[in-house]
Scaffold this motif. Sequence first.
Motif, PDB file in Angstrom:
ATOM      1  N   PRO A 109     -10.377  29.845 -19.837  1.00  0.00           N
ATOM      2  CA  PRO A 109     -11.753  30.354 -20.031  1.00  0.00           C
ATOM      3  C   PRO A 109     -11.493  31.342 -21.444  1.00  0.00           C
ATOM      4  O   PRO A 109     -10.471  31.330 -21.818  1.00  0.00           O
ATOM      5  CB  PRO A 109     -11.907  31.350 -18.893  1.00  0.00           C
ATOM      6  N   ASP A 110     -12.668  31.840 -21.795  1.00  0.00           N
ATOM      7  CA  ASP A 110     -12.624  32.789 -22.792  1.00  0.00           C
ATOM      8  C   ASP A 110     -12.641  34.303 -22.327  1.00  0.00           C
ATOM      9  O   ASP A 110     -13.223  34.832 -21.993  1.00  0.00           O
ATOM     10  CB  ASP A 110     -14.099  32.786 -23.578  1.00  0.00           C
ATOM     11  N   VAL A 162       4.424  39.581 -25.092  1.00  0.00           N
ATOM     12  CA  VAL A 162       4.270  39.060 -26.446  1.00  0.00           C
ATOM     13  C   VAL A 162       4.104  37.401 -26.287  1.00  0.00           C
ATOM     14  O   VAL A 162       3.005  36.777 -26.713  1.00  0.00           O
ATOM     15  CB  VAL A 162       5.473  39.303 -27.361  1.00  0.00           C
ATOM     16  N   ALA A 163       4.655  36.949 -25.258  1.00  0.00           N
ATOM     17  CA  ALA A 163       4.598  35.375 -25.044  1.00  0.00           C
ATOM     18  C   ALA A 163       3.316  35.204 -24.202  1.00  0.00           C
ATOM     19  O   ALA A 163       2.612  34.153 -24.604  1.00  0.00           O
ATOM     20  CB  ALA A 163       5.742  34.880 -23.940  1.00  0.00           C
ATOM     21  N   ASN A 164       2.912  36.019 -23.193  1.00  0.00           N
ATOM     22  CA  ASN A 164       1.605  35.341 -22.432  1.00  0.00           C
ATOM     23  C   ASN A 164       0.516  36.091 -23.009  1.00  0.00           C
ATOM     24  O   ASN A 164      -0.825  35.595 -22.572  1.00  0.00           O
ATOM     25  CB  ASN A 164       2.133  36.201 -20.981  1.00  0.00           C
ATOM     26  N   VAL A 165       0.481  37.164 -23.868  1.00  0.00           N
ATOM     27  CA  VAL A 165      -0.722  37.781 -24.381  1.00  0.00           C
ATOM     28  C   VAL A 165      -0.961  37.547 -25.804  1.00  0.00           C
ATOM     29  O   VAL A 165      -1.880  36.930 -26.177  1.00  0.00           O
ATOM     30  CB  VAL A 165      -0.632  39.240 -24.022  1.00  0.00           C
ATOM     31  N   TRP A 166       0.005  38.237 -26.589  1.00  0.00           N
ATOM     32  CA  TRP A 166      -0.149  38.281 -28.037  1.00  0.00           C
ATOM     33  C   TRP A 166      -0.085  36.834 -29.029  1.00  0.00           C
ATOM     34  O   TRP A 166      -1.073  36.299 -29.343  1.00  0.00           O
ATOM     35  CB  TRP A 166       1.002  39.119 -28.668  1.00  0.00           C
ATOM     36  N   MET A 167       0.754  35.860 -28.185  1.00  0.00           N
ATOM     37  CA  MET A 167       0.878  34.641 -28.583  1.00  0.00           C
ATOM     38  C   MET A 167      -0.025  33.538 -28.028  1.00  0.00           C
ATOM     39  O   MET A 167      -0.110  32.628 -28.410  1.00  0.00           O
ATOM     40  CB  MET A 167       2.406  33.966 -28.237  1.00  0.00           C
ATOM     41  N   ASN A 168      -0.848  33.953 -27.028  1.00  0.00           N
ATOM     42  CA  ASN A 168      -1.449  33.208 -26.181  1.00  0.00           C
ATOM     43  C   ASN A 168      -3.046  32.755 -26.928  1.00  0.00           C
ATOM     44  O   ASN A 168      -3.692  33.866 -27.052  1.00  0.00           O
ATOM     45  CB  ASN A 168      -2.033  33.841 -25.074  1.00  0.00           C
ATOM     46  N   PRO A 169      -3.168  31.767 -27.291  1.00  0.00           N
ATOM     47  CA  PRO A 169      -4.313  31.311 -28.361  1.00  0.00           C
ATOM     48  C   PRO A 169      -5.599  31.802 -27.533  1.00  0.00           C
ATOM     49  O   PRO A 169      -6.673  31.957 -28.111  1.00  0.00           O
ATOM     50  CB  PRO A 169      -4.322  29.946 -28.386  1.00  0.00           C
ATOM     51  N   ASP A 173      -8.367  33.636 -29.564  1.00  0.00           N
ATOM     52  CA  ASP A 173      -8.918  32.405 -30.254  1.00  0.00           C
ATOM     53  C   ASP A 173      -8.126  31.880 -31.351  1.00  0.00           C
ATOM     54  O   ASP A 173      -8.821  31.550 -32.553  1.00  0.00           O
ATOM     55  CB  ASP A 173     -10.314  32.730 -30.705  1.00  0.00           C
ATOM     56  N   SER A 174      -6.821  31.883 -30.987  1.00  0.00           N
ATOM     57  CA  SER A 174      -5.846  31.582 -32.710  1.00  0.00           C
ATOM     58  C   SER A 174      -6.097  30.058 -32.815  1.00  0.00           C
ATOM     59  O   SER A 174      -5.913  29.206 -32.011  1.00  0.00           O
ATOM     60  CB  SER A 174      -4.355  32.158 -32.346  1.00  0.00           C
ATOM     61  N   SER A 175      -5.988  29.799 -33.865  1.00  0.00           N
ATOM     62  CA  SER A 175      -6.169  28.572 -34.685  1.00  0.00           C
ATOM     63  C   SER A 175      -4.474  28.030 -34.363  1.00  0.00           C
ATOM     64  O   SER A 175      -3.899  28.865 -34.115  1.00  0.00           O
ATOM     65  CB  SER A 175      -6.487  28.421 -35.979  1.00  0.00           C
ATOM     66  N   VAL A 176      -4.362  26.755 -34.515  1.00  0.00           N
ATOM     67  CA  VAL A 176      -3.094  25.966 -34.449  1.00  0.00           C
ATOM     68  C   VAL A 176      -2.054  26.681 -35.439  1.00  0.00           C
ATOM     69  O   VAL A 176      -0.920  27.210 -35.278  1.00  0.00           O
ATOM     70  CB  VAL A 176      -3.090  24.668 -34.900  1.00  0.00           C
ATOM     71  N   TYR A 213      -6.200  23.924 -26.194  1.00  0.00           N
ATOM     72  CA  TYR A 213      -7.103  24.786 -26.162  1.00  0.00           C
ATOM     73  C   TYR A 213      -8.409  24.708 -27.148  1.00  0.00           C
ATOM     74  O   TYR A 213      -9.513  24.747 -26.687  1.00  0.00           O
ATOM     75  CB  TYR A 213      -6.557  26.185 -26.169  1.00  0.00           C
ATOM     76  N   GLN A 214      -8.031  24.795 -28.436  1.00  0.00           N
ATOM     77  CA  GLN A 214      -9.064  24.597 -29.185  1.00  0.00           C
ATOM     78  C   GLN A 214     -10.058  23.461 -29.161  1.00  0.00           C
ATOM     79  O   GLN A 214     -11.219  23.696 -29.436  1.00  0.00           O
ATOM     80  CB  GLN A 214      -8.428  24.459 -30.622  1.00  0.00           C
ATOM     81  N   LYS A 215      -9.434  22.330 -28.724  1.00  0.00           N
ATOM     82  CA  LYS A 215     -10.196  21.274 -28.473  1.00  0.00           C
ATOM     83  C   LYS A 215     -11.100  21.248 -27.358  1.00  0.00           C
ATOM     84  O   LYS A 215     -12.344  20.690 -27.242  1.00  0.00           O
ATOM     85  CB  LYS A 215      -9.388  19.847 -28.286  1.00  0.00           C
ATOM     86  N   SER A 216     -10.739  21.928 -26.308  1.00  0.00           N
ATOM     87  CA  SER A 216     -11.498  22.070 -25.016  1.00  0.00           C
ATOM     88  C   SER A 216     -12.515  23.166 -25.162  1.00  0.00           C
ATOM     89  O   SER A 216     -13.365  23.143 -24.023  1.00  0.00           O
ATOM     90  CB  SER A 216     -10.495  22.378 -24.156  1.00  0.00           C
ATOM     91  N   LYS A 217     -12.701  23.882 -26.247  1.00  0.00           N
ATOM     92  CA  LYS A 217     -13.635  24.910 -26.315  1.00  0.00           C
ATOM     93  C   LYS A 217     -15.085  24.237 -26.454  1.00  0.00           C
ATOM     94  O   LYS A 217     -15.341  23.386 -26.965  1.00  0.00           O
ATOM     95  CB  LYS A 217     -13.565  25.859 -27.421  1.00  0.00           C
TER      96      LYS A 217
END
Length: 217
Positions: A109-110, A162-169, A173-176, A213-217
Amino acid sequence: MARNKHPEETVHLILDVAFRLFMEKGYEHTSIQDIINHLGGLSKGAIYHHFKSKEDILVAVIERMTAESNQMLAVIRDRTDLSGQEKLKTIFKQSIQRPVQNDIFTVAPDFHNNPRLMFGLLQDTIEEAAPDYILPIIEQGIADGSIQTEYPKQLAELILLVANVWMNPMMFDSSVEESYDKFMVFGQMLQGFGLDIIDDEMLERLQELAAIYQKSK
């Protein structure tokens, strides 16, 4: 109206239908009514008897998808043939390589519109994942000399946050490309603790998940 005499079977049916719809339409574009329409005659009451909201359904879907992952983490944590640092690297590599991650990033989800889910992730990270899986490994690493820190509890929490939150696109909504930059900084941060556990194969896989993730949005 079709009725299911066994509550656990009803729950499984709801989760099966919800998972399929989340995969086909995406979480944000799937409504409770969509799920009801595919339940073979079960009523809206059948859903709300077991789940208070669509978010609750998503949480249950993801928990079911990740149950096997938690078992894998426990197996690695309890191995006796690896150092603490080797266990951390094995956990990261196997966690992101599992095919179920593709499904998780597809139904994601968003989080900006789902603060309850975000809080649940933070709570699980601090109260369960860090103390149950990462902290014991860091403590072993301190004992065997492969990890250097005077703050094992805090380091366990930092790594997972960091792994689960900050790095989590899914969170920002982080780009590749943005995700790749974060992965590189994460690797540098770990190296500062003497943890050289991020390799090119992991970076490629993390970019792949961000693209899913970006493709599924």
